[in-house]
Design a protein around this motif. Structure first.
Motif, PDB file in Angstrom:
ATOM      1  N   SER A 238       0.617  -1.213  -0.054  1.00  0.00           N
ATOM      2  CA  SER A 238       0.104   0.164  -0.161  1.00  0.00           C
ATOM      3  C   SER A 238       0.892   1.246   0.038  1.00  0.00           C
ATOM      4  CB  SER A 238      -0.808  -0.090   1.327  1.00  0.00           C
ATOM      5  OG  SER A 238      -1.917  -1.058   1.189  1.00  0.00           O
ATOM      6  N   SER A 239       0.412   2.244  -0.804  1.00  0.00           N
ATOM      7  CA  SER A 239       1.070   3.674  -0.717  1.00  0.00           C
ATOM      8  C   SER A 239       1.176   4.196   0.783  1.00  0.00           C
ATOM      9  CB  SER A 239       0.665   4.501  -1.735  1.00  0.00           C
ATOM     10  OG  SER A 239      -0.710   4.987  -1.266  1.00  0.00           O
ATOM     11  N   ILE A 240       2.100   5.041   0.876  1.00  0.00           N
ATOM     12  CA  ILE A 240       2.182   5.917   2.244  1.00  0.00           C
ATOM     13  C   ILE A 240       0.885   6.703   2.547  1.00  0.00           C
ATOM     14  CG2 ILE A 240       3.460   7.798   3.421  1.00  0.00           C
ATOM     15  CD1 ILE A 240       5.911   6.631   2.237  1.00  0.00           C
ATOM     16  N   GLU A 241       0.350   7.252   1.258  1.00  0.00           N
ATOM     17  CA  GLU A 241      -0.819   8.246   1.115  1.00  0.00           C
ATOM     18  C   GLU A 241      -2.067   7.307   1.614  1.00  0.00           C
ATOM     19  OE1 GLU A 241       1.448   7.947  -1.235  1.00  0.00           O
ATOM     20  OE2 GLU A 241       2.491   9.677  -1.040  1.00  0.00           O
ATOM     21  N   ASP A 242      -1.944   6.263   1.038  1.00  0.00           N
ATOM     22  CA  ASP A 242      -3.319   5.395   1.295  1.00  0.00           C
ATOM     23  C   ASP A 242      -3.489   4.971   2.895  1.00  0.00           C
ATOM     24  OD1 ASP A 242      -4.205   5.709  -1.257  1.00  0.00           O
ATOM     25  OD2 ASP A 242      -3.689   3.571  -1.840  1.00  0.00           O
ATOM     26  N   LEU A 243      -2.240   4.298   3.342  1.00  0.00           N
ATOM     27  CA  LEU A 243      -2.153   4.223   4.765  1.00  0.00           C
ATOM     28  C   LEU A 243      -2.264   5.248   5.678  1.00  0.00           C
ATOM     29  CD1 LEU A 243       0.963   1.756   4.499  1.00  0.00           C
ATOM     30  CD2 LEU A 243      -1.369   0.992   5.199  1.00  0.00           C
ATOM     31  N   LYS A 244      -1.915   6.436   5.370  1.00  0.00           N
ATOM     32  CA  LYS A 244      -2.165   7.632   6.102  1.00  0.00           C
ATOM     33  C   LYS A 244      -3.436   8.095   6.039  1.00  0.00           C
ATOM     34  CE  LYS A 244       2.563   9.597   6.327  1.00  0.00           C
ATOM     35  NZ  LYS A 244       3.343  10.935   6.134  1.00  0.00           N
ATOM     36  N   LEU A 245      -4.123   8.066   4.854  1.00  0.00           N
ATOM     37  CA  LEU A 245      -5.433   8.377   4.998  1.00  0.00           C
ATOM     38  C   LEU A 245      -6.435   7.181   5.594  1.00  0.00           C
ATOM     39  CD1 LEU A 245      -7.881   9.930   3.901  1.00  0.00           C
ATOM     40  CD2 LEU A 245      -7.976   8.676   1.732  1.00  0.00           C
ATOM     41  N   ALA A 246      -6.367   5.805   5.535  1.00  0.00           N
ATOM     42  CA  ALA A 246      -6.906   4.836   6.181  1.00  0.00           C
ATOM     43  C   ALA A 246      -6.709   4.863   7.694  1.00  0.00           C
ATOM     44  CB  ALA A 246      -6.335   3.568   5.698  1.00  0.00           C
ATOM     45  N   MET A 247      -5.626   5.247   8.282  1.00  0.00           N
ATOM     46  CA  MET A 247      -5.428   5.362   9.757  1.00  0.00           C
ATOM     47  C   MET A 247      -6.160   6.832  10.125  1.00  0.00           C
ATOM     48  SD  MET A 247      -1.416   4.468  10.640  1.00  0.00           S
ATOM     49  CE  MET A 247      -0.611   5.083   9.255  1.00  0.00           C
TER      50      MET A 247
ATOM     51  N   LYS B 273     -10.356   1.621  16.849  1.00  0.00           N
ATOM     52  CA  LYS B 273      -9.256   1.301  17.563  1.00  0.00           C
ATOM     53  C   LYS B 273      -8.606   0.056  17.099  1.00  0.00           C
ATOM     54  CE  LYS B 273      -6.818   0.649  21.965  1.00  0.00           C
ATOM     55  NZ  LYS B 273      -6.918   0.595  23.338  1.00  0.00           N
ATOM     56  N   ALA B 274      -9.132  -1.069  16.681  1.00  0.00           N
ATOM     57  CA  ALA B 274      -8.806  -2.303  16.324  1.00  0.00           C
ATOM     58  C   ALA B 274      -7.819  -2.175  14.896  1.00  0.00           C
ATOM     59  CB  ALA B 274      -9.535  -3.436  16.345  1.00  0.00           C
ATOM     60  N   ASP B 275      -9.044  -1.424  13.914  1.00  0.00           N
ATOM     61  CA  ASP B 275      -8.454  -1.206  12.634  1.00  0.00           C
ATOM     62  C   ASP B 275      -7.300  -0.272  12.506  1.00  0.00           C
ATOM     63  OD1 ASP B 275     -10.346  -2.847  11.747  1.00  0.00           O
ATOM     64  OD2 ASP B 275     -11.654  -1.259  11.113  1.00  0.00           O
ATOM     65  N   PHE B 276      -7.201   0.582  13.328  1.00  0.00           N
ATOM     66  CA  PHE B 276      -6.248   1.607  13.409  1.00  0.00           C
ATOM     67  C   PHE B 276      -4.941   0.929  13.863  1.00  0.00           C
ATOM     68  CE2 PHE B 276      -3.275   4.869  15.721  1.00  0.00           C
ATOM     69  CZ  PHE B 276      -3.598   5.972  14.591  1.00  0.00           C
ATOM     70  N   ILE B 277      -4.981   0.110  14.689  1.00  0.00           N
ATOM     71  CA  ILE B 277      -3.771  -0.705  15.203  1.00  0.00           C
ATOM     72  C   ILE B 277      -2.938  -1.459  14.114  1.00  0.00           C
ATOM     73  CG2 ILE B 277      -2.602  -2.222  16.944  1.00  0.00           C
ATOM     74  CD1 ILE B 277      -4.403  -0.988  19.023  1.00  0.00           C
ATOM     75  N   LYS B 278      -4.105  -2.294  13.465  1.00  0.00           N
ATOM     76  CA  LYS B 278      -3.710  -3.152  12.192  1.00  0.00           C
ATOM     77  C   LYS B 278      -2.955  -2.426  11.291  1.00  0.00           C
ATOM     78  CE  LYS B 278      -7.269  -6.437  12.620  1.00  0.00           C
ATOM     79  NZ  LYS B 278      -8.701  -6.722  12.080  1.00  0.00           N
ATOM     80  N   LEU B 279      -3.675  -1.034  10.907  1.00  0.00           N
ATOM     81  CA  LEU B 279      -2.928  -0.166   9.957  1.00  0.00           C
ATOM     82  C   LEU B 279      -1.476   0.251  10.361  1.00  0.00           C
ATOM     83  CD1 LEU B 279      -6.015   1.607   8.893  1.00  0.00           C
ATOM     84  CD2 LEU B 279      -4.644   0.146   7.463  1.00  0.00           C
ATOM     85  N   VAL B 280      -1.415   0.582  11.641  1.00  0.00           N
ATOM     86  CA  VAL B 280       0.145   1.056  12.160  1.00  0.00           C
ATOM     87  C   VAL B 280       1.048  -0.092  11.850  1.00  0.00           C
ATOM     88  CG1 VAL B 280       1.373   1.633  14.244  1.00  0.00           C
ATOM     89  CG2 VAL B 280      -1.049   2.798  13.558  1.00  0.00           C
TER      90      VAL B 280
ATOM     91  N   ILE C 106       9.167   3.393  10.479  1.00  0.00           N
ATOM     92  CA  ILE C 106       8.278   3.935  11.466  1.00  0.00           C
ATOM     93  C   ILE C 106       8.262   5.630  11.640  1.00  0.00           C
ATOM     94  CG2 ILE C 106       9.677   4.024  13.541  1.00  0.00           C
ATOM     95  CD1 ILE C 106       6.082   3.205  13.353  1.00  0.00           C
ATOM     96  N   LYS C 107       9.282   6.239  11.152  1.00  0.00           N
ATOM     97  CA  LYS C 107       9.410   7.447  11.219  1.00  0.00           C
ATOM     98  C   LYS C 107       8.613   8.328  10.188  1.00  0.00           C
ATOM     99  CE  LYS C 107      14.539   7.363  12.152  1.00  0.00           C
ATOM    100  NZ  LYS C 107      15.780   7.812  11.589  1.00  0.00           N
ATOM    101  N   LEU C 108       8.157   7.729   9.281  1.00  0.00           N
ATOM    102  CA  LEU C 108       7.081   8.416   8.414  1.00  0.00           C
ATOM    103  C   LEU C 108       5.746   8.078   8.784  1.00  0.00           C
ATOM    104  CD1 LEU C 108       8.288   6.526   4.950  1.00  0.00           C
ATOM    105  CD2 LEU C 108       8.538   8.813   5.724  1.00  0.00           C
ATOM    106  N   PHE C 109       5.564   7.251  10.059  1.00  0.00           N
ATOM    107  CA  PHE C 109       4.017   7.154  10.771  1.00  0.00           C
ATOM    108  C   PHE C 109       4.287   7.537  12.193  1.00  0.00           C
ATOM    109  CE2 PHE C 109       4.322   4.390   6.805  1.00  0.00           C
ATOM    110  CZ  PHE C 109       3.105   4.925   6.367  1.00  0.00           C
ATOM    111  N   LEU C 110       5.441   8.299  12.665  1.00  0.00           N
ATOM    112  CA  LEU C 110       5.586   8.578  13.898  1.00  0.00           C
ATOM    113  C   LEU C 110       4.317   8.844  14.538  1.00  0.00           C
ATOM    114  CD1 LEU C 110       7.777   8.172  16.194  1.00  0.00           C
ATOM    115  CD2 LEU C 110       8.281  10.506  15.758  1.00  0.00           C
ATOM    116  N   ASN C 111       3.499   9.938  14.090  1.00  0.00           N
ATOM    117  CA  ASN C 111       2.432  10.582  14.749  1.00  0.00           C
ATOM    118  C   ASN C 111       1.446   9.457  15.190  1.00  0.00           C
ATOM    119  OD1 ASN C 111       3.516  12.954  15.253  1.00  0.00           O
ATOM    120  ND2 ASN C 111       2.604  13.718  13.238  1.00  0.00           N
ATOM    121  N   PHE C 112       0.913   8.579  13.946  1.00  0.00           N
ATOM    122  CA  PHE C 112       0.102   7.682  14.114  1.00  0.00           C
ATOM    123  C   PHE C 112       0.590   6.501  15.230  1.00  0.00           C
ATOM    124  CE2 PHE C 112      -0.520   9.377  10.033  1.00  0.00           C
ATOM    125  CZ  PHE C 112      -1.902   9.549   9.929  1.00  0.00           C
TER     126      PHE C 112
END
Length: 318
Positions: free
Chosen positions: A261-270, A279-286, A295-301
């Motif tokens: 998956s692209s970074i953009e799609d993952l960030k939008l999904a999260m 919550k469960a879906d969010f953690i799966k995406l993380v 992980i640096k690209l998704f640090l906030n998430f």
């Protein structure tokens, strides 16, 4: 005497034996009589086809089409488009196999749309009913057109099983999973078609346990919804959108750890999972983002995943 314009009623049916007889009767008993009734049986494995064939013999307005293969959601959209392409009526009326129209549903909408040529599509309120026809709620949408126009860029302002619209060649788009009707409305909206929701209650909308089957795909559905909205803005700006190059598998497989998956799609999904308090879906995406990227690209998430309940509590109070 001049014959009234015809309405084409379209129905895609699959394993609807428990309710389809009542549904068919509610169409055949309409006070407005000049309609054709196109029904596709999508390879039902119960007695749905037998019931349809019984009524086909009783009423020549029914035109039965039998599919050779059930192709799930894409097949369902294909069914709608097949019937629209075959429709001979001036107007199309969408119908579902477990709903019940009030006997004056078509007549009211026909008079409404014939008296105002500027209207392209009509929608109506509904009573919610359960498996035993008990009323359990209402489906109400804004009946003020200005409010509908404001709402449409955020939420679906119309009730799909109630719509009646002009037969001018518009089809549903099969790559818009779970949002096929919303995408249609947004395409009509970008083409400046006038769509109205009337406050009358014109049918019973059946709520079944299977009607909630999309809820376990809430994030995926939200992704397609956002794509439909982004397509709208593309059309407004460029007169065309990027639907042809869109790959729905990118959204359908957003939770698949083995699908890139692209970074953009993952960030939008999260983001959508967080907004919806999933919550469960969010953690799966993380976890997927950690596997596929730094992980640096998704640090906030990642930080939010460690404090999800508190973070959502703070967010929900804003």
């Amino acid at each position: 005497m001049h014959e009234l314009p015809k309405i084409s009623v379209i129905l895609s049916a699959y394993n609807a034996e428990n309710f389809i007889e009542k549904s068919i009767k509610s169409v055949l008993n309409q006070t407005f009589k000049n309609f054709e009734f196109l029904i596709i049986d999508d390879c039902s494995t119960d007695s749905t086809l037998f019931i349809i064939e019984k009524y086909e013999k009783l009423d020549n307005r029914i035109q039965l089409i039998k599919k050779d293969k059930n192709n799930g959601f894409i097949g369902y959209v294909e069914n709608l488009n097949i019937m629209i392409s075959k429709a001979k009526g001036k107007y199309i009326a969408k119908f579902d196999a477990d709903d019940i129209w009030f006997e004056n549903k078509l007549e009211k909408q026909f008079v409404d749309i014939e008296n105002d040529e500027s209207i392209f599509l009509l929608s109506a309120n509904a009573y919610e009913i359960d498996e035993n026809d008990n009323r359990i709620g209402k489906v109400i949408r804004p009946h003020n057109i200005e409010e509908s126009n404001r709402m449409i860029l955020q939420e679906n302002p119309f009730c799909h099983p109630s719509i009646l619209f002009k037969n001018e060649g518009y089809l549903y788009r099969p790559k818009m999973f779970y949002t096929e009707e919303y995408d249609l409305y947004l395409r009509l909206f970008s083409d400046n078609k006038k769509m109205i929701h009337r406050k009358e209650f014109l049918f019973n909308y059946r709520i079944l346990s299977t009607s909630l089957s999309r809820n376990n795909k809430a994030v995926i559905q939200a992704l397609f919804k956002q794509k439909a909205i982004s397509f709208y803005y593309e059309r407004v700006q460029n007169k065309i959108d990027n639907y042809d190059s869109f790959n729905p598998e990118d959204y359908l497989n957003i939770f698949d750890l083995n699908y890139d998956s692209s970074i953009e799609d993952l960030k939008l999904a999260m983001k959508l999972a967080f907004i919806s308090n999933l919550k469960a879906d969010f953690i799966k995406l993380v976890e997927k983002s950690k596997k596929q990227y730094s992980i640096k690209l998704f640090l906030n998430f990642w930080v939010i995943s460690k404090t999800f309940n508190l973070s959502y509590k703070i967010y929900s109070k804003k």
